[in-house]
Design a protein around this motif. Structure first.
Motif, PDB file in Angstrom:
ATOM      1  N   LYS A   1      17.980 -32.980  -5.737  1.00  0.00           N
ATOM      2  CA  LYS A   1      17.916 -33.638  -7.068  1.00  0.00           C
ATOM      3  C   LYS A   1      18.939 -34.540  -7.011  1.00  0.00           C
ATOM      4  O   LYS A   1      20.194 -33.845  -6.861  1.00  0.00           O
ATOM      5  CB  LYS A   1      17.669 -32.716  -8.078  1.00  0.00           C
ATOM      6  N   LEU A   2      18.955 -35.801  -7.039  1.00  0.00           N
ATOM      7  CA  LEU A   2      19.842 -36.676  -7.029  1.00  0.00           C
ATOM      8  C   LEU A   2      20.456 -36.875  -8.268  1.00  0.00           C
ATOM      9  O   LEU A   2      19.957 -36.783  -9.395  1.00  0.00           O
ATOM     10  CB  LEU A   2      19.718 -37.868  -6.501  1.00  0.00           C
ATOM     11  N   PRO A   3      21.844 -37.025  -8.661  1.00  0.00           N
ATOM     12  CA  PRO A   3      22.537 -37.076  -9.997  1.00  0.00           C
ATOM     13  C   PRO A   3      22.206 -38.246 -10.954  1.00  0.00           C
ATOM     14  O   PRO A   3      21.595 -39.474 -10.182  1.00  0.00           O
ATOM     15  CB  PRO A   3      23.940 -37.009  -9.699  1.00  0.00           C
ATOM     16  N   ALA A   4      21.930 -38.247 -12.115  1.00  0.00           N
ATOM     17  CA  ALA A   4      21.831 -39.381 -12.721  1.00  0.00           C
ATOM     18  C   ALA A   4      23.370 -40.127 -13.107  1.00  0.00           C
ATOM     19  O   ALA A   4      24.295 -39.428 -13.225  1.00  0.00           O
ATOM     20  CB  ALA A   4      21.275 -39.119 -14.224  1.00  0.00           C
ATOM     21  N   ILE A   5      23.289 -41.474 -12.645  1.00  0.00           N
ATOM     22  CA  ILE A   5      24.512 -42.182 -12.766  1.00  0.00           C
ATOM     23  C   ILE A   5      24.787 -42.927 -14.000  1.00  0.00           C
ATOM     24  O   ILE A   5      23.756 -43.910 -13.762  1.00  0.00           O
ATOM     25  CB  ILE A   5      24.732 -42.884 -11.322  1.00  0.00           C
TER      26      ILE A   5
END
Ligand code: MCA
Ligand code: AMP
Length: 495
Positions: free
Chosen positions: A135-139
């Motif tokens: 899961k990629l981070p929310a930036i």
């Protein structure tokens, strides 16, 4: 793909995003590769938390994968000049406290010992392409996303840090102003460590869903082949590239020139920027190709600020009007805003397009802003609403072939030469390069210096385009009462 972040990349599935030699890559292929790479970079972490990841890559699928992968994983992308000399690289890597560096092919060998000595992990994109996506981070838009190095009036280049919001603003203003669409096809022949190549061409193209043809170098015959084939409808370059194309036309048959110029003629847009486009060049290009060059003005710290219109009068010798979302104004030396036309002043810029800070350099950051305006150091006048650049407030900055060079940085390296006791570097007018680097040198008593020897000595100590194109040996540098070198006097010596 992350949900709330700033992926800066079109999500069209089947359209070709990148062409690299005889290979082409669709947006969905590129997006998937980026996600794999971002997952590999994270290596189990939730977010890179602005880790500085440098990359030493020519224009390629790997470059795009790395830049977007670093963004998606929450890092700061630090693209490096693949023509850098080792001392320059050492400065960039240590200034940015880089922890990992991505490279490819032969560079993995040549960079090994430098990376080892600086405790930097050297990796290739392939090393980190994992199959299991994390899961990629929310930036958030305020997060730092990119650091580019720019020369200033100090000895060493400074790291210019942009946030994702900055990057987004820089891209979207150009998409709107220059009418980018997914129908666009553009060659990318500029280096990828500066805004011109990164934002104006690559990021705008990939945001718009256009197709970007990647060239690792400015290979005129290869690029012209595609121009003749009618592949491109947009072309962006620095003035030196247009000069070099015209010089190339002088070496080939008239019939061939005509075929190439007929390839430029139907394009919807030809842009010149990064340095002043001489009126003579503007007219020559129009005569040859029918294209009315759109000249614009930008800077590493602001992306693009001022541009001639896409629709409307493109004025030779002028850079146009502030871009959408960009505020520009001229200020006098007492910091008063100039409201009368035709009175010159320093260009100052405000807007989401303006960078956040010079990395690890709060003093330089503070000094470069005044009342919320970024002070560019460029002097202009406004004529009938159009900005015209008159010059720069610092003689220590040289613009050669679109590269911004610091005279002081070059002087610092030349002073390492055992026979040089004093040196002053200035830019002199040059038809091909705009300005070319010239060094005035005082030698140790009894010493001699040939230009060719100095040039070889410089190789490996600075990027080749910084090496002086000419030297003048003098007894002593002219100085004022305070002992400061008076560089304008050196220019007078050339008259
Ligand atoms: C190459 N050489 C140069 C330069 N480039 N000398 C002075 N100034 C230069 N800019 C020298 C090399 O050292 C070499 O010297 C010889 O020319 C041949 O090198 P080569 O690499 O083959 O040259 P080229 O391919 O013809 O390169 C010319 C170029 C290149 C394509 C115009 O300089 C270039 O890509 N410039 C654009 C840089 C850029 O993107 N600037 C934007 C930054 P020798 O033979 O003696 O070894 S500004 C920006 O981003 C702001 C925001 C903006 O407004 O856009
Ligand atoms: P850089 O920081 O390398 O991005 O270079 C930015 C500088 O390039 C500006 O501060 C200007 O001095 C110069 N520049 C960019 N575009 C133009 C232009 N169209 N005309 C004159 N100078 C320009």
């Amino acid at each position: 793909m992350q949900e709330n972040g700033f992926p800066h990349l079109n999500n069209d599935s089947t359209k070709v995003a990148l062409v690299e030699g005889d290979k082409s890559h669709t947006y969905s292929e590129v997006n998937q590769r980026i996600d794999k790479f971002a997952s590999g970079l994270l290596g189990g972490k939730e977010d890179l938390q602005e880790e500085r990841i440098a990359f030493f890559l020519p224009a390629s699928l790997d470059y795009v994968t790395t830049m977007h992968g670093v963004w998606r994983a929450g890092g700061i992308a630090v693209p490096l000049n693949v023509a850098s000399a080792v001392p320059e690289l050492e400065h960039y890597l240590s200034c940015a406290s880089v922890t990992r560096m991505v490279s490819t092919g032969k560079y993995l060998t040549s960079l090994q010992s430098l990376c080892e000595s600086m405790a930097i992990t050297l990796i290739s994109v392939e090393d980190l392409l994992v199959n299991e996506l994390t899961k990629l981070p929310a930036i958030s838009p305020e997060r730092r996303g990119m650091m580019l190095f720019t020369s200033g009036t100090t000895n060493k280049p400074k790291g210019v840090v942009s946030t994702h919001k900055t990057i987004r603003a820089q891209i979207t203003t150009l998409i709107e102003a220059w009418a980018w669409t997914e129908e666009d096809v553009i060659p990318l022949l500029l280096p990828l460590h500066h805004i011109h190549g990164i934002i104006n061409i690559l990021c705008c193209g990939l945001w718009a869903g256009a197709t970007v043809h990647l060239f690792a170098k400015f290979d005129i015959p290869k690029i012209m082949e595609q121009v003749v084939a009618g592949t491109y409808n947009v072309f962006m370059a620095v003035p030196t590239i247009y000069v070099k194309l015209i010089q190339y036309f002088e070496t080939i048959e008239d019939a061939e020139v005509k075929i190439i110029c007929d390839g430029f003629r139907p394009m919807r847009l030809n842009i010149s920027g990064s340095a002043a486009c001489p009126v003579k060049l503007f007219n020559q290009w129009k005569e040859l190709t029918g294209q009315i060059l759109l000249e614009r003005y930008g800077m590493t710290e602001i992306g693009m600020g001022i541009s001639n219109p896409y629709d409307g009068e493109r004025r030779a010798g002028a850079v146009g009007k502030p871009l959408p979302g960009v505020e520009a104004a001229l200020f006098d030396e007492e910091h008063n805003m100039i409201t009368d036309e035709e009175i010159p002043g320093e260009i100052r810029i405000k807007g989401d397009n303006v960078f956040l800070e010079y990395w690890d350099n709060p003093i330089a950051t503070e000094e470069s802003f005044r009342d919320g305006w970024f002070c560019t150091g460029d002097v202009a006048v406004v004529e009938d609403g159009y900005y015209r650049i008159m010059g720069r407030s610092s003689i220590d900055i040289i613009k050669s072939g679109g590269y911004k060079l610091s005279g002081l940085e070059i002087e610092g390296t030349l002073l390492l030469h055992e026979n040089i006791t004093e040196v002053a570097v200035i830019g002199v007018e040059d038809e091909t390069w705009g300005e070319s680097v010239m060094a005035f040198i005082a030698l140790r008593e009894g010493a001699n210096m040939e230009y060719a020897d100095l040039k070889s000595w410089c190789e490996g100590k600075m990027s080749s385009y910084k090496i002086p194109k000419a030297i003048r040996i003098i007894d002593a540098l002219p100085r004022n009462a305070m002992g400061k070198v008076t560089k304008p006097k050196l220019k007078e010596l050339l008259c």
